[in-house]
Design an enzyme around this catalytic site. Structure first.
Site, PDB file in Angstrom:
ATOM      1  N   HIS A   5      -4.136   3.344   8.251  1.00  0.00           N
ATOM      2  CA  HIS A   5      -2.873   2.824   8.778  1.00  0.00           C
ATOM      3  C   HIS A   5      -1.899   3.965   9.023  1.00  0.00           C
ATOM      4  CE1 HIS A   5      -3.534  -1.354   6.814  1.00  0.00           C
ATOM      5  NE2 HIS A   5      -4.115  -1.260   7.993  1.00  0.00           N
ATOM      6  N   GLU A  60       0.853  -1.182   0.000  1.00  0.00           N
ATOM      7  CA  GLU A  60       0.000   0.000   0.000  1.00  0.00           C
ATOM      8  C   GLU A  60       0.888   1.231   0.000  1.00  0.00           C
ATOM      9  OE1 GLU A  60      -2.254  -0.919   3.540  1.00  0.00           O
ATOM     10  OE2 GLU A  60      -0.973   0.301   4.801  1.00  0.00           O
TER      11      GLU A  60
END
Lengths: 389, 291, 389, 291
Positions: D247, D209
């Site tokens: 995150h 990511e």
């Protein structure tokens, strides 16, 4: 540098480690006021000296009436206190700590040192508090728990838990938090003040689960005093041998011992080995004296003078292996000392290494009387001869 | 024929413009050591005895390809100097400085754990491979090339021992002063392992002193793994407990670190121990002749 | 959490990093007093907003007469400031910092971040100060120096020297000490306050070799705010999007974006991937919304409500892969939201994982109108259809 | 047939008496995981689902011979829990906890440098070797034993991927969520090295990511050293710079960490990249059939 109990406790108190209320007195007429401030009975009257084994020497007294606080203080203040760790002449008590008595339900041992092998600050905890830890180590070493602290991460709660929950049985639940807090504070003080030893023995638990540091031993790393300027103010030179104090002033590494053969050596290892040689020869060293690698002529002179001030000294052995310290410098320093003081005892000189010829020449051409040893073996036999003669 | 340092060693002296640093740079150059650079922050434009001075170890590495450092900086700055050299990737760091705070060395030891750099010292005379190079402050002339290794916690005591060896005709492969502080970069065992692998080293003289348990640990290692003769001497049999005998590490405390315990452990491991320093040279000669 | 420049400078000043004298004003009538206190001309008038690129947006003005300080402040305070990092609507300026002007002889860039690869706090230093560091990195990366700090030993002087002496030419000798002190303090603040970014750009040198932090950017680790309670007082909610603020209250991870497809997902990675799916389908996501693994029915309801409050939203995609968050909980939350609010836009639901059957059942039995996507591909084509319709 | 965990794994759950800890202990037990101990300080006398609870990890190791820890303790205490397990000598530490301060993880990473313990996470779903054991919070039933490895920075996104793999008939050897924080215990490369040596693993799905450069570094490693097919997916192509996408580690900052740069690096290393999450299962199937 050692701190007195009351100085260490002052630091503890300010850092959040609970200590009993107490008051230091330096004269008997201060006692009544102190007794009024401090709750009791009982009271505990404690001689403030650096030497250990104070309890065994009668330096700690528990009393139950105010007048007893006075008499206990009188019996200590200004008197010589002899403990297993002082010489037979003892040490003079200049301060006395008067404390409230604490009802003890359990005694723990807690200390912190730097472990040499792991190079980690290490906390030592034992439920066998109140005893000398060396004795516990000898008789029941399983009671001594150690926790190495990685300085990269510092003190963590699991360190405390490892120590506390390994006790059988563990300390009462209600006391765990207070004990963990003491441990965390011990680590903090140890690291912040550059301690080499921090010992609380005993660390006590009362029936109502309060925690108190009943005793406190703190030693500061001499090498770190340059960044611990406030602690320098706590130094008590009265606790030191006057000759050692004098040597300190001239940056000489001198330790007074009980024998009668003075020794002056360059280098700590060689100085120790020279003491050993003296002992093997049947004599006893009067001192350890390392003049160091970079000694000047003046330092050598002072070194000889300090050795001579010790009236027990019956002979002097000078053992120099010239490296950075050149033998000619040594010789000049010794000759200068002889000019200023009468050297009243036989002088044995062993020179080797850098500029040894020049050094020997200087000694020979002086009016100094001395015996030459060409090696350590010969030095030993000359020492032996002096002792037996 | 030697460990850690030899003719290929290229030294950077940290604190080269100080009194001690400048003096011993000259001594090392005289001995034949390749002192290729010096470091003194803020003085990176001058020379000392023909040696170029840099502001940082990193620059000395880049410009001169040095691989070994010799540290003379004062105690308050010594830990920084060691870590600086380790971060710059030097193979060997020799720290002469005496008087470094213990907690500074705790930091240094932690930092070195996952670094390739070997630290000798602090508070040590350094390392010499006689006839090849010396990185330290020991008097060069008393040494002689040969097959004996010397590992010692002491300075002048080592000179005494080396002198006796040379006098009895025993030359040295490499002599290392590991330092007199409680926390040192490398131990007896670290160097014994190296001497074990050095084909030219035929025997080892191990000089210990009171304090700690390094000698006991070395005895264990020697008994289990070391295959060359070892002769030991322990200083401080006459030392009282609780007093720091000059070296910060030379103190009997908590019942630990006594000379007699060390001697006992060494003897139990089958190691010859000379009890009297005056006899050490002769003892070594005897053992080496037998082997 | 971002600090304002004036808040960061306040911390700098207390920590020993030199800053220009300055004063924050929140109303124009405070300006004259501020101008009297602060020496000038020149004065610098700086809008206090969290968005970067302030200079390019006209948020910093250098003026030479007291009346100009007033007009400059007036032109900023309460106005919308548009910078390259705000949206086209800009942000409202609530505070203005008035500072003394400093005569600049050299501009440096100094910052500290945590480097992910080495896991070390890392100082970044460059002599190309005053420019965006990204631009320097792109055009002349050799000017950017990095020093990784081993947290086990902390900041050491050689770290500073490595950065300073690698400059060609190095900073003037007389400024080295001040620069080293700034660096040491930056490390200390960074570690003590749990920063994720601390940036001084420019760090300037005056002709008389004084050092000043002319700008200050500090971001605090949100995860560490539990132990940085005092910093919480510096939080300025006016800088945040109202919908994001509301989401924060309900512990929802919501970020407002510029598109028109609302999305509600469990898990940050899946939420990002869902945004990507929306974009691939030819639409633009209106938000990032991760309801998290442990979302309750009520949180789901709030999530739907927040999405609906965004008037730009033309359709909603709910994408749940049930793990800890069960699909039935999700369904109940959505149904509850629909009861409280009219869902005015098409709703596309894709459910998978734990309790998926129960979840689908609940949705089916409700009065809710919604489109079912059985997998992500279908969800994408449904989104695409909504956009084009 | 798997890496790091299998039937012989003996798990200790740290924070077992908490809500999450207790719930997932049950889930793990149901999956067949040997949860041999739990740890909650001060509660070392009770049981959770038949699992004995201890006060310290050390005691759990001594009494139950656990070798893998699974951590559910709240963020302020998680670093302590990780270091505790590492100090106790566990082989593997799986930290589920989300929200640990970055500087705490800096400490942890420093501590782990010279320890044998492998850390997975924090802020991760854990690790599962389907059919053998699961140490973490992923839904067990979507997994199926097989030959595909999965390494991912994400949680639910991984479940999505695994589900697609299982649906297409591709089982998994071991699936690892390495965690979404900026500083994590083990990286793509660490585990790729292990999968390289695992004879039963035939291909790897790598799920990255935005944020950081871990995917670029993995691409370099794969190009130079990895010899099995890799299929990658990068989440966050639509993410704006400067915003933390859930995150803590998923943020494009200073021009670094963009999805397009990562995809470019992966493609340049010859790795198949699925651009659309919906196609991932099919893409993997295609690649694996060809190889």
């Amino acid at each position: 540098m050692k701190l007195h109990e009351y100085q260490a406790k002052d630091i503890f108190g300010k850092s959040g480690i609970p200590i009993p209320n107490g008051q230091v007195v330096t004269a008997v007429d201060q006692v009544n006021r102190a007794t009024q401030i401090i709750s009791g009975p009982p009271w505990v009257v404690k001689a403030q000296v650096h030497a250990g084994g104070r309890g065994k020497g009668g330096g700690v007294k528990v009393v139950h009436y105010p007048y007893e606080v006075v008499t206990a203080t009188e019996s200590l203040l200004g008197k010589h206190l002899v403990t297993p760790q002082t010489g037979p002449e003892g040490v003079i008590v200049n301060q006395v700590l008067i404390e409230e008595g604490v009802e003890i339900s359990h005694e723990y041992y807690l200390s912190m040192v730097v472990d040499r092998t792991t190079a980690c600050p290490t906390m030592i905890f034992s439920q066998a508090g109140g005893m000398e830890i060396e004795e516990v180590a000898a008789s029941s070493s399983e009671l001594i728990l150690k926790e190495h602290i990685d300085p990269a991460v510092g003190w963590m709660m699991h360190n405390a838990r490892n120590l506390l929950y390994s006790q059988v049985p563990p300390p009462p639940f209600g006391a765990l938090r207070a004990l963990m807090s003491v441990m965390a504070n011990v680590y903090k003080i140890f690291m912040t003040l550059d301690c080499t030893l921090l010992e609380i023995n005993p660390l006590v638990l009362t029936k109502d689960l309060k925690v108190f540091a009943l005793d406190a031993k703190v030693t500061i790393d001499d090498n770190a005093l340059f960044r611990q300027k406030e602690l320098l103010l706590l130094d008590d030179p009265r606790e030191k041998d006057p000759l050692e104090l004098m040597a300190e002033k001239y940056h000489l590494n001198y330790i007074r011992l009980d024998g009668n053969i003075g020794a002056m050596v360059n280098g700590a290892g060689l100085a120790m080995a020279t003491m050993d040689v003296i002992k093997m020869a049947g004599a006893e060293p009067a001192n350890f004296l390392d003049v160091g690698g970079g000694a000047s002529e003046d330092m050598i002179t002072k070194g000889v003078e300090i050795i001579l001030k010790d009236r027990r000294v019956k002979a002097i052995l000078i053992n120099i292996f010239g490296g950075i310290l050149r033998c000619d410098i040594l010789a000049k320093g010794v000759v200068a000392a002889a000019k200023k003081n009468r050297i009243r005892v036989p002088l044995i000189v062993r020179l080797e290494g850098t500029n040894v010829k020049e050094g020997r020449e200087i000694l020979k051409n002086s009016e100094l009387e001395f015996l030459v040893a060409k090696d350590l073996g010969e030095a030993a036999s000359l020492v032996s001869k002096q002792v037996s003669s | 024929m030697s460990i850690l340092v030899d003719e290929s060693t290229r030294v950077v002296v940290q604190g080269i413009t100080g009194r001690e640093g400048a003096f011993h740079t000259k001594q090392m150059l005289d001995y034949g050591t390749v002192v290729a650079a010096g470091v003194t922050p803020g003085k990176g434009d001058r020379e000392v005895d023909g040696v170029p001075v840099f502001n940082t170890v990193k620059q000395a590495v880049e410009a001169q390809g040095v691989n070994v450092s010799c540290i003379f900086v004062p105690p308050p700055f010594a830990a920084d100097a060691i870590i600086d050299s380790a971060a710059a990737g030097l193979d060997l760091i020799v720290c002469i400085t005496e008087g470094i705070p213990v907690l500074d060395m705790v930091k240094v030891a932690g930092f070195l754990k996952n670094k390739k750099s070997v630290l000798i010292g602090p508070n040590c005379p350094g390392i010499i491979s006689p006839g090849k190079t010396k990185v330290g402050i020991m008097p060069g002339p008393i040494h002689k090339p040969g097959t004996m290794a010397v590992i010692s916690r002491s300075g002048t005591l080592t000179y005494e021992v080396v002198d006796q060896l040379t006098e009895t005709g025993l030359g040295q492969s490499t002599c290392i002063g590991i330092g007199g502080d409680p926390i040192i970069g490398s131990t007896f065992i670290d160097h014994l392992k190296r001497f074990k692998e050095d084909p030219e080293t035929e025997g080892v003289v191990l000089i210990g002193e009171i304090g700690g348990t390094a000698e006991e640990e070395a005895a264990d290692y020697i008994r289990e793994e070391f295959n060359k003769p070892v002769i030991a001497f322990i200083a401080g049999q006459a030392a009282p407990p609780g007093r720091r005998m000059g070296h910060a590490g030379a103190i009997i405390s908590g019942g630990q670190g006594k000379a007699e315990d060390k001697i006992k452990a060494l003897l139990a491991a089958g190691i010859t121990v000379a009890l009297n320093l005056g006899d050490l040279g002769a003892t070594v000669q005897e053992v080496m002749e037998k082997s």
